[in-house]
Design an enzyme around this catalytic site. Structure first.
Site, PDB file in Angstrom:
ATOM      1  N   CYS A 158     -19.988  17.061  35.478  1.00  0.00           N
ATOM      2  CA  CYS A 158     -19.714  16.068  34.280  1.00  0.00           C
ATOM      3  C   CYS A 158     -21.158  15.737  33.637  1.00  0.00           C
ATOM      4  O   CYS A 158     -21.157  15.754  32.236  1.00  0.00           O
ATOM      5  CB  CYS A 158     -19.167  14.907  34.915  1.00  0.00           C
TER       6      CYS A 158
HETATM    7  N1  LIG Z   1     -14.922  13.267  39.524  1.00  0.00           N
HETATM    8  C1  LIG Z   1     -15.331  13.866  38.488  1.00  0.00           C
HETATM    9  O1  LIG Z   1     -15.818  12.976  37.363  1.00  0.00           O
HETATM   10  C2  LIG Z   1     -15.746  15.177  38.574  1.00  0.00           C
HETATM   11  C3  LIG Z   1     -16.357  15.792  37.476  1.00  0.00           C
HETATM   12  C4  LIG Z   1     -16.650  17.064  37.276  1.00  0.00           C
HETATM   13  C5  LIG Z   1     -16.568  17.859  38.368  1.00  0.00           C
HETATM   14  N2  LIG Z   1     -15.938  17.433  39.483  1.00  0.00           N
HETATM   15  C6  LIG Z   1     -15.691  18.326  40.681  1.00  0.00           C
HETATM   16  O2  LIG Z   1     -14.267  18.417  41.031  1.00  0.00           O
HETATM   17  C7  LIG Z   1     -14.023  18.406  42.318  1.00  0.00           C
HETATM   18  C8  LIG Z   1     -13.102  17.399  42.733  1.00  0.00           C
HETATM   19  O3  LIG Z   1     -13.906  16.281  42.386  1.00  0.00           O
HETATM   20  P1  LIG Z   1     -13.103  14.869  42.539  1.00  0.00           P
HETATM   21  O4  LIG Z   1     -13.993  13.658  42.047  1.00  0.00           O
HETATM   22  O5  LIG Z   1     -11.605  14.927  42.098  1.00  0.00           O
HETATM   23  O6  LIG Z   1     -13.012  14.687  43.948  1.00  0.00           O
HETATM   24  P2  LIG Z   1     -11.820  13.776  45.159  1.00  0.00           P
HETATM   25  O7  LIG Z   1     -11.281  12.809  44.155  1.00  0.00           O
HETATM   26  O8  LIG Z   1     -12.681  13.467  46.282  1.00  0.00           O
HETATM   27  O9  LIG Z   1     -10.886  14.768  45.443  1.00  0.00           O
HETATM   28  C9  LIG Z   1     -10.909  16.068  46.009  1.00  0.00           C
HETATM   29  C10 LIG Z   1      -9.760  16.731  46.440  1.00  0.00           C
HETATM   30  O10 LIG Z   1      -9.866  17.754  47.318  1.00  0.00           O
HETATM   31  C11 LIG Z   1      -8.966  17.572  48.336  1.00  0.00           C
HETATM   32  N3  LIG Z   1      -9.768  18.184  49.718  1.00  0.00           N
HETATM   33  C12 LIG Z   1     -10.739  17.489  50.356  1.00  0.00           C
HETATM   34  N4  LIG Z   1     -11.170  18.065  51.124  1.00  0.00           N
HETATM   35  C13 LIG Z   1     -10.223  19.249  51.685  1.00  0.00           C
HETATM   36  C14 LIG Z   1     -10.108  20.269  52.568  1.00  0.00           C
HETATM   37  N5  LIG Z   1     -10.852  20.428  53.367  1.00  0.00           N
HETATM   38  N6  LIG Z   1      -9.248  21.151  52.327  1.00  0.00           N
HETATM   39  C15 LIG Z   1      -8.439  20.934  51.197  1.00  0.00           C
HETATM   40  N7  LIG Z   1      -8.434  20.013  50.279  1.00  0.00           N
HETATM   41  C16 LIG Z   1      -9.141  19.139  50.470  1.00  0.00           C
HETATM   42  C17 LIG Z   1      -8.710  16.173  48.581  1.00  0.00           C
HETATM   43  O11 LIG Z   1      -7.383  15.951  49.158  1.00  0.00           O
HETATM   44  P3  LIG Z   1      -6.993  14.593  49.894  1.00  0.00           P
HETATM   45  O12 LIG Z   1      -7.570  13.413  49.092  1.00  0.00           O
HETATM   46  O13 LIG Z   1      -5.444  14.477  50.088  1.00  0.00           O
HETATM   47  O14 LIG Z   1      -7.720  14.638  51.221  1.00  0.00           O
HETATM   48  C18 LIG Z   1      -8.814  15.989  47.125  1.00  0.00           C
HETATM   49  O15 LIG Z   1      -7.325  16.331  46.619  1.00  0.00           O
HETATM   50  C19 LIG Z   1     -15.413  18.321  43.022  1.00  0.00           C
HETATM   51  O16 LIG Z   1     -16.172  19.430  43.385  1.00  0.00           O
HETATM   52  C20 LIG Z   1     -16.319  17.707  41.825  1.00  0.00           C
HETATM   53  O17 LIG Z   1     -17.762  17.905  42.208  1.00  0.00           O
HETATM   54  C21 LIG Z   1     -15.717  15.969  39.729  1.00  0.00           C
END
Ligand SMILES: NC(=O)c1ccc[n+]([C@@H]2O[C@H](COP(=O)([O-])OP(=O)(O)OC[C@H]3O[C@@H](n4cnc5c(N)ncnc54)[C@H](OP(=O)(O)O)[C@@H]3O)[C@@H](O)[C@H]2O)c1
Length: 327
Positions: free
Chosen positions: A137
């Site tokens: 981001c």
């Molecule tokens: N948030 C942002 O602004 C943003 C921006 C750009 C890129 N990203 C990237 O996008 C990705 C997701 O970010 P996020 O902020 O959405 O993270 P998040 O809210 O923490 O969500 C993580 C997701 O992965 C699942 N998960 C976690 N561990 C897992 C495992 N071992 N096996 C299967 N599923 C698993 C979680 O499921 P449960 O919750 O059901 O455990 C949840 O659905 C990351 O790599 C992050 O760096 C995020």
């Protein structure tokens, strides 16, 4: 009037990490997309739970219950470190993949090289790609703000570019953390990952080098007590005093549907829930050497994550890049 809706071939897509902030945004965009059709939405701890996205009920299934063959396109919104294995599995099952994690981004030590999905800079590489690494981001806002200056040779070679950027709390993910509780963030504003050690720095440095830049970036992120949005404040020493700095960005991004060059400093409310980056540039007064101030604002969950992922997936599917995206 004839109705052609039944002729549209729907493309089945799957979301891994669908219960996180980026994954939920993806599910909502897919629910409203004219061609993509949600084949599965997988979660880990939240398996079995349901959400309502744009009028559609979506139930999260366990990763081990996912049938990857059901999807022609898979989005991985899994945490970095976990994502790569699933990206490879989805690709091996025949799907094309957009990985939102850092695992395959430049500068992150991946053995495999895949196109970097900063769409406006790498568009030609996206269409035929089997896997695309969606940018972080902060890098999305900062690199789109810096690229025109760097590629035009206007950023002073060898200079230090100073970036101070503030992000809303969704940037830290859905997993509860004590220091992100409401009472800990509300009415507060603080820097984190200080000392130029944020994990997005290698990604930004690698891309700046690939654009021909020879600069140091000093990057200081801040936590802003809002749900979503990033505002980056960038100071760039330049080779010459530019009469009309904004023209550099206007020329570089002419015709880009998701880049807006604005005459007034952008605010988060101008960009949230939109797949845009808003850029403002001006000369800095009262300095001995010429430098520019560049402001860039995005929604971290849209242009900084799910929106840009859909933009890339549209290109991979041969669709109009803007399809299903709020401009
Ligand atoms: N948030 C942002 O602004 C943003 C921006 C750009 C890129 N990203 C990237 O996008 C990705 C997701 O970010 P996020 O902020 O959405 O993270 P998040 O809210 O923490 O969500 C993580 C997701 O992965 C699942 N998960 C976690 N561990 C897992 C495992 N071992 N096996 C299967 N599923 C698993 C979680 O499921 P449960 O919750 O059901 O455990 C949840 O659905 C990351 O790599 C992050 O760096 C995020």
């Amino acid at each position: 009037m004839q109705c052609y809706a039944f002729l549209v071939h729907k493309i089945p897509v799957g979301v891994l990490g669908a219960s996180g902030y980026a994954g939920r945004e993806l599910c909502a965009l897919i629910a409203a997309h004219p061609v993509f059709d949600l084949a599965f939405a997988a979660a880990n701890a939240q398996r079995g739970q349901s959400i309502r996205a744009r009028g559609h009920d979506i139930t999260f299934i366990a990763p081990e219950d996912v049938n990857l063959e059901d999807a022609e396109m898979v989005f991985s919104a899994l945490p970095h470190g976990t994502s790569l294995e699933w990206v490879c599995r989805a690709r091996d099952a025949g799907a094309r993949v957009v990985d939102l994690s850092a695992d395959l981004r430049p500068g992150n030590g991946a053995n495999e090289t895949v196109p970097y999905g900063l769409t406006e800079l790498t568009r030609e590489q996206i269409g035929d790609a089997r896997v695309v690494a969606n940018p972080g981001c902060y890098p999305t806002a900062i690199l789109l703000a810096l690229a025109p200056l760097v590629t035009a040779g206007l950023a002073l070679p060898g200079a230090t570019i100073s970036v101070s950027a503030a992000s809303g709390v969704t940037g830290a993910g859905f997993t509860p953390k004590p220091d992100l509780m409401f009472a800990e963030v509300v009415e507060d504003f603080r820097a984190y990952a200080i000392g130029n050690e944020h994990r997005h720095l290698p990604e930004m440095n690698t891309v700046i080098r690939s654009l021909g830049g020879d600069h140091d970036i000093v990057f200081t992120p801040h936590l802003l007590p809002v749900a979503r949005g990033i505002l980056a404040t960038i100071i760039v020493p330049v080779v010459d005093s530019l009469e009309n700095p904004a023209s550099v960005w206007r020329e570089a991004y002419e015709g880009e549907p998701f880049i807006e060059i604005v005459d007034e400093p952008p605010a988060l409310r101008d960009v949230v829930h939109r797949n845009v980056v808003m850029i403002h540039a001006r000369r800095l007064a009262n300095l001995r050497e010429p430098a520019l101030l560049v402001l860039a604002a995005i929604d971290n969950l849209m242009k900084g994550a799910a929106g840009q992922a859909i933009q890339n997936a549209n290109l991979m599917a041969g669709l109009d890049e803007t399809m299903g995206l709020p401009a």
